[in-house]
Scaffold this motif. Structure first.
Motif, PDB file in Angstrom:
ATOM      1  N   GLN A   1       0.820  -1.218   0.000  1.00 13.46           N
ATOM      2  CA  GLN A   1       0.000   0.000   0.000  1.00 13.46           C
ATOM      3  C   GLN A   1       0.853   1.268   0.000  1.00 13.46           C
ATOM      4  O   GLN A   1       0.311   2.372   0.036  1.00 13.46           O
ATOM      5  N   ASN A   2       2.181   1.079   0.000  1.00 17.36           N
ATOM      6  CA  ASN A   2       3.127   2.200  -0.023  1.00 17.36           C
ATOM      7  C   ASN A   2       2.836   3.212   1.086  1.00 17.36           C
ATOM      8  O   ASN A   2       2.786   4.419   0.860  1.00 17.36           O
ATOM      9  N   LEU A   3       2.665   2.689   2.315  1.00 16.00           N
ATOM     10  CA  LEU A   3       2.358   3.550   3.449  1.00 16.00           C
ATOM     11  C   LEU A   3       3.635   4.033   4.123  1.00 16.00           C
ATOM     12  O   LEU A   3       4.624   3.305   4.208  1.00 16.00           O
ATOM     13  N   ASN A   4       3.583   5.230   4.629  1.00 12.74           N
ATOM     14  CA  ASN A   4       4.743   5.850   5.270  1.00 12.74           C
ATOM     15  C   ASN A   4       4.897   5.340   6.705  1.00 12.74           C
ATOM     16  O   ASN A   4       4.628   6.048   7.669  1.00 12.74           O
ATOM     17  N   VAL A   5       5.321   4.092   6.809  1.00 11.17           N
ATOM     18  CA  VAL A   5       5.634   3.474   8.090  1.00 11.17           C
ATOM     19  C   VAL A   5       7.135   3.244   8.107  1.00 11.17           C
ATOM     20  O   VAL A   5       7.707   2.764   7.125  1.00 11.17           O
ATOM     21  N   LYS A   6       7.754   3.587   9.217  1.00 16.00           N
ATOM     22  CA  LYS A   6       9.188   3.399   9.387  1.00 16.00           C
ATOM     23  C   LYS A   6       9.419   2.238  10.347  1.00 16.00           C
ATOM     24  O   LYS A   6       8.672   2.072  11.317  1.00 16.00           O
ATOM     25  N   PHE A   7      10.447   1.465  10.080  1.00 14.04           N
ATOM     26  CA  PHE A   7      10.791   0.330  10.936  1.00 14.04           C
ATOM     27  C   PHE A   7      12.215   0.489  11.440  1.00 14.04           C
ATOM     28  O   PHE A   7      13.106   0.845  10.670  1.00 14.04           O
ATOM     29  N   VAL A   8      12.406   0.207  12.719  1.00 12.90           N
ATOM     30  CA  VAL A   8      13.738   0.138  13.307  1.00 12.90           C
ATOM     31  C   VAL A   8      13.903  -1.280  13.831  1.00 12.90           C
ATOM     32  O   VAL A   8      13.177  -1.710  14.734  1.00 12.90           O
ATOM     33  N   ALA A   9      14.835  -1.998  13.243  1.00 11.95           N
ATOM     34  CA  ALA A   9      15.157  -3.355  13.687  1.00 11.95           C
ATOM     35  C   ALA A   9      16.432  -3.277  14.509  1.00 11.95           C
ATOM     36  O   ALA A   9      17.495  -2.945  13.996  1.00 11.95           O
ATOM     37  N   THR A  10      16.319  -3.557  15.781  1.00  9.25           N
ATOM     38  CA  THR A  10      17.481  -3.466  16.653  1.00  9.25           C
ATOM     39  C   THR A  10      18.045  -4.855  16.924  1.00  9.25           C
ATOM     40  O   THR A  10      17.320  -5.845  16.878  1.00  9.25           O
TER      41      THR A  10
END
Length: 165
Positions: A97-106
């Motif tokens: 859906q090309n949504l502006n969600v950011k992911f941080v994988a620690t």
């Protein structure tokens, strides 16, 4: 390793703070971890940080819904739980859906190996994210990485993004 990215796992949430000051749409969804790392964000934005518990799939779905309302959610979780548990939701709910969600994988690069193999995934996370067409931001890729510029590129991009720390 480049000194500029040496402590990026500890610094990533603090690097988000100036952007959250400027853009009221930024919210942080934490998957029952990051305590200590998220303290400054929580102190400054107590109403913009949510401990979602151990439910990465649900957190990604909630983040997608938030993005549909105009918010910019950042999902912060341990790398293998985010990628292996929630890959279907990341792909279907966010990327497709090309949504502006950011992911941080620690915990990338087997940082949590002392907790056992269940907390490790080598660089499989990066390969999986690239496979589903997620833009990957990896400060460990080279010697000449500008961590601050990479954070800026990731957080200001209007497309979904995956940041490895």
């Amino acid at each position: 390793m480049n000194d500029n990215v040496k402590n990026c796992r500890k610094d990533i949430v603090n690097k988000i703070i100036p952007y959250a000051r400027k853009d009221k749409r930024i919210v942080l969804l934490v998957c029952d971890m990051g305590f200590g790392v998220t303290d400054k964000f929580k102190e400054e934005f107590p109403d913009k940080i949510f401990n979602m518990g151990m439910m990465e799939q649900g957190t990604v779905g909630i983040a997608a819904g938030m993005a549909m309302t105009g918010l910019i959610p950042i999902v912060y979780s341990i790398v293998n739980f985010l990628v292996f548990r929630a890959i279907e939701q990341i792909r279907n709910d966010v990327v497709m859906q090309n949504l502006n969600v950011k992911f941080v994988a620690t915990g990338v690069n087997n940082y949590f190996k002392f907790l056992g193999s269940s907390h490790c995934c080598g660089e499989d996370d990066k390969k999986i994210m690239q496979l589903i067409n997620m833009k990957v931001f990896d400060p460990y890729e080279g010697e000449k990485i500008d961590f601050n510029k990479m954070v800026k590129d990731w957080i200001t991009d209007t497309k979904p993004g995956y940041f490895r720390v």
